[in-house]
Design an enzyme around this catalytic site. Sequence first.
Site, PDB file in Angstrom:
ATOM      1  CE1 TYR A   1       2.892   0.642 -32.987  1.00 51.60           C
ATOM      2  CE2 TYR A   1       3.874   2.045 -31.321  1.00 51.60           C
ATOM      3  CZ  TYR A   1       2.754   1.570 -31.977  1.00 51.60           C
ATOM      4  OH  TYR A   1       1.510   2.010 -31.618  1.00 51.60           O
TER       5      TYR A   1
ATOM      6  CD  GLU B   1      27.646  24.515 -38.836  1.00 51.93           C
ATOM      7  OE1 GLU B   1      28.604  24.561 -39.592  1.00 51.93           O
ATOM      8  OE2 GLU B   1      27.376  23.518 -38.130  1.00 51.93           O
TER       9      GLU B   1
ATOM     10  CB  CYS C   1     -16.532  35.222  -1.232  1.00 46.51           C
ATOM     11  SG  CYS C   1     -16.488  33.476  -0.847  1.00 46.51           S
TER      12      CYS C   1
ATOM     13  CG  ASP D   1      19.036  28.448 -34.870  1.00 49.01           C
ATOM     14  OD1 ASP D   1      18.268  27.484 -35.035  1.00 49.01           O
ATOM     15  OD2 ASP D   1      19.393  28.857 -33.752  1.00 49.01           O
TER      16      ASP D   1
ATOM     17  CB  CYS E   1     -20.434  31.065  -3.058  1.00 50.56           C
ATOM     18  SG  CYS E   1     -18.879  30.982  -2.153  1.00 50.56           S
TER      19      CYS E   1
ATOM     20  CE  LYS F   1       0.144  -1.679 -24.256  1.00 50.61           C
ATOM     21  NZ  LYS F   1      -0.383  -0.339 -24.311  1.00 50.61           N
TER      22      LYS F   1
ATOM     23  CD  GLU G   1       8.619  -3.652 -31.064  1.00 51.07           C
ATOM     24  OE1 GLU G   1       7.896  -2.644 -31.217  1.00 51.07           O
ATOM     25  OE2 GLU G   1       8.610  -4.614 -31.836  1.00 51.07           O
TER      26      GLU G   1
ATOM     27  CE  LYS H   1      -2.049  -1.618 -19.635  1.00 49.87           C
ATOM     28  NZ  LYS H   1      -3.045  -0.920 -20.389  1.00 49.87           N
TER      29      LYS H   1
ATOM     30  CB  CYS I   1     -20.120  34.206   0.657  1.00 48.02           C
ATOM     31  SG  CYS I   1     -20.175  34.290  -1.138  1.00 48.02           S
TER      32      CYS I   1
ATOM     33  CG  ASP J   1       0.735   5.411 -21.474  1.00 50.39           C
ATOM     34  OD1 ASP J   1      -0.261   5.151 -22.179  1.00 50.39           O
ATOM     35  OD2 ASP J   1       0.672   5.644 -20.260  1.00 50.39           O
TER      36      ASP J   1
ATOM     37  CB  CYS K   1     -17.881  32.780  -5.550  1.00 45.82           C
ATOM     38  SG  CYS K   1     -18.299  34.024  -4.310  1.00 45.82           S
TER      39      CYS K   1
HETATM   40  S1  IVH Z   1       2.444  -2.930 -32.333  1.00 49.50           S
HETATM   41  C1  IVH Z   1      -1.466  -5.164 -33.798  1.00 49.50           C
HETATM   42  N1  IVH Z   1       4.312  -1.919 -30.837  1.00 49.50           N
HETATM   43  O1  IVH Z   1      -0.041  -0.460 -27.576  1.00 49.50           O
HETATM   44  C2  IVH Z   1      -0.855  -4.197 -32.871  1.00 49.50           C
HETATM   45  N2  IVH Z   1       2.083  -1.294 -30.369  1.00 49.50           N
HETATM   46  O2  IVH Z   1      -1.921  -3.304 -27.948  1.00 49.50           O
HETATM   47  C3  IVH Z   1       0.211  -3.432 -33.534  1.00 49.50           C
HETATM   48  N3  IVH Z   1       1.874   0.350 -28.560  1.00 49.50           N
HETATM   49  O3  IVH Z   1      -2.614  -0.105 -29.650  1.00 49.50           O
HETATM   50  C4  IVH Z   1       0.807  -2.489 -32.586  1.00 49.50           C
HETATM   51  N4  IVH Z   1       4.002   0.549 -28.143  1.00 49.50           N
HETATM   52  O4  IVH Z   1      -1.029   1.808 -29.658  1.00 49.50           O
HETATM   53  C5  IVH Z   1       2.993  -1.978 -31.067  1.00 49.50           C
HETATM   54  N5  IVH Z   1       6.102  -1.033 -29.661  1.00 49.50           N
HETATM   55  C6  IVH Z   1       4.789  -1.117 -29.883  1.00 49.50           C
HETATM   56  C7  IVH Z   1       3.873  -0.357 -29.135  1.00 49.50           C
HETATM   57  C8  IVH Z   1       2.515  -0.481 -29.397  1.00 49.50           C
HETATM   58  C9  IVH Z   1       2.797   0.960 -27.825  1.00 49.50           C
HETATM   59  C10 IVH Z   1       0.428   0.568 -28.380  1.00 49.50           C
HETATM   60  C11 IVH Z   1      -0.352   0.583 -29.638  1.00 49.50           C
HETATM   61  C12 IVH Z   1      -1.327  -0.563 -29.538  1.00 49.50           C
HETATM   62  C13 IVH Z   1      -1.146  -1.090 -28.145  1.00 49.50           C
HETATM   63  C14 IVH Z   1      -0.806  -2.570 -28.192  1.00 49.50           C
END
Ligand code: IVH
Length: 658
Positions: A218, A33, A422, A35, A401, A111, A109, A307, A404, A113, A417
């Site tokens: 967030y 649907e 070679c 699509d 190289c 974090k 929350e 971290k 060779c 990446d 190369c």
């Molecule tokens: S709040 C004032 N919430 O991790 C900071 N940051 O130092 C407001 N990040 O640079 C950010 N998950 O890029 C917040 N759930 C989360 C996050 C988050 C990843 C990153 C963000 C920030 C660094 C936190």
Amino acid sequence: MDIKNRIKELTDIINKASMEYYVNDNPSITDQEYDDYYRELLNLEEKYPEYKLKDSPTNKVGGQVVDKFEKVTHKTPMLSFDDIFNEDEIKAFDERIRKTCPNATYTLEPKMDGLSGSLIYEKGVLVRAATRGDGVVGEDITHNVKTIKSVPLKLNKEIDIEVRGEIYMSKKSFEKCNEERKENNEALFANPRNAAAGSVRQLDSRVAAKRGLDYMAYFIPNPDEYGIKTQSESLKFLKELGFLTNYKLNGIASNTDEIISYIESLGEKRDDLPFEIDGVVIKVNSLKDEAKLGFTQRVPRWGIAYKFPAKEVLTKLKEIKFTVGRTGKITPNAIFDPVHVAGSIVSKATLHNEDYCLDKDIRVGDVISIRKAGDVIPEVVEVKKERRTGDETPFKMIDKCPMCGSDLVKEDANYFCKNPHCPARKIESLIHFASRDTMNIDGLGERIIEDFYNMGFIKDISDIYRLDNHKEDLMELEGFGEKSITNLLNSIENSKSNSLEKVLFALGIRHVGKKTAKILAKRYKTIKNLVNASEEELTNINDIGEIIAKSVKTYFSKEENIKLIDELKELGLNFTYESTSVNDTLDGMTFVLTGTLEHYKREELTKILEDKGAKVTNSVTKKTTGVIVGDKPGSKYDKALKLGIKIYEEKDLDELIK
Ligand code: IVH
């Protein structure tokens, strides 16, 4: 209903469905649907571009190209939190908070990446997206962010708001992206974060659109404007607006024990999550408390980033060793004191190319940190410049190289190369030829190929198929017996009947990876047809660009390559495509439908074609294989005629489909 209203209706239906799919994890309509609606909208927008809406989902395929990244000054600075790494630091943070706010509770929350991104909406419509930059001034990446599926182009409320969150690449998209890069001989991204950052820093939004980025919201910088009183309410509000949030993973804590147990439990889930996280963000929940705590010179006092322990270890760079690949490409490799990383001992990692080494300013003698990218391939993460003693030797690219001695030739970021004789290139191409994804010759691994090459038994690919002439000599070699040699000769014999795509990939034609080899084999069925295909014809195949086409043509224009293929044929190798599936007869082909068909509904025919491997698209380009024309065809028919695209009428369909 008039066209304008229908376009609006379709836009809303699709946007709602996307949100349910991407944000709420709860699809409301079937893919079919979706699509159908999408195609209808695309069609109408094509005919009536003046009615196309700003929040049209068709914008997500990208298309906008910018010539530079404009600077954007953030309305409120985009800060980040201080990092902490252990329980003691968590306790110290909590104590500090409680001095000002004795009853504080926290949101917890994952974090994410990736990289942070600020999105500005006016009257509910996305108008600008920016990177953090230095926190005060970032870069305008609106064109790329607009292509992210989990970014709503229009919110559920017509408000002005700034939203902050993380732009990231899921593990799945990352793998797909790197697979494609490998296929195209492009440098791989070390991790999803780098891949996401590289993707938003593209001038052409079609690149970002293809990469499958996501956005996790967030944070709202001015929550009081919406009557929000806590961070949890901010997260709830973001979800209501239509953003992807981590509502299933976020938590609440009122003391350090609860924080620590959340961290432990999230740590256990970490590997199973669809995206990379590198810790837990701890924020004071009440916005009143937040205001009381305020900021230091640099960072907010009301939050902190815990971290996870790094999967990285330190070691010393002993040597940079250059290796020669089968295409002649020279790769610098870091050779370091062996270290234990994520479950195994490693002592070398690729340094990709000259630019990579110069960017990192890596020097022999440096202390470096190593981790396993995607937990498999070791990677140099960082050079610890602060640990330098002054005795380190700066990186210098070689100009000859290492095997060779030929002069190297620079092409784009890489040195090659070009000597076809070679030994390093020869050995690498033999290894490639016999490896699992290519001819899959069991028992002919790297070490044996190297030995056989050095002893003169295999100098060229065709010699592999003449090894049986040396059976007696081989059996004399240390470590070999009659059984192992017989097994080896049997697997060499078996490899002769591989389907065309295997041998095509095995030949080592530049830019022809596994996927491309399959497309070519399916399309041309025999090597003879492929050798005879013109560059133009090749370029017209979907997924084959000019670079690949040129490379294929160059390969087959060389006498020595044709001679090799003839020799291999003579030795009994198969050079035809043996279809393994009856159902992929239209693989690699693209069709466009126009007009009304008597016996098929459009969706029905689309499905039949797609089930056989074809793509059905909406616009006729020179890459379209054929246009299927029914009664009262539209402008697509004219365009097909103009471009000389093959026309299929309904009566031709039986043959096509069968
Ligand atoms: S709040 C004032 N919430 O991790 C900071 N940051 O130092 C407001 N990040 O640079 C950010 N998950 O890029 C917040 N759930 C989360 C996050 C988050 C990843 C990153 C963000 C920030 C660094 C936190």
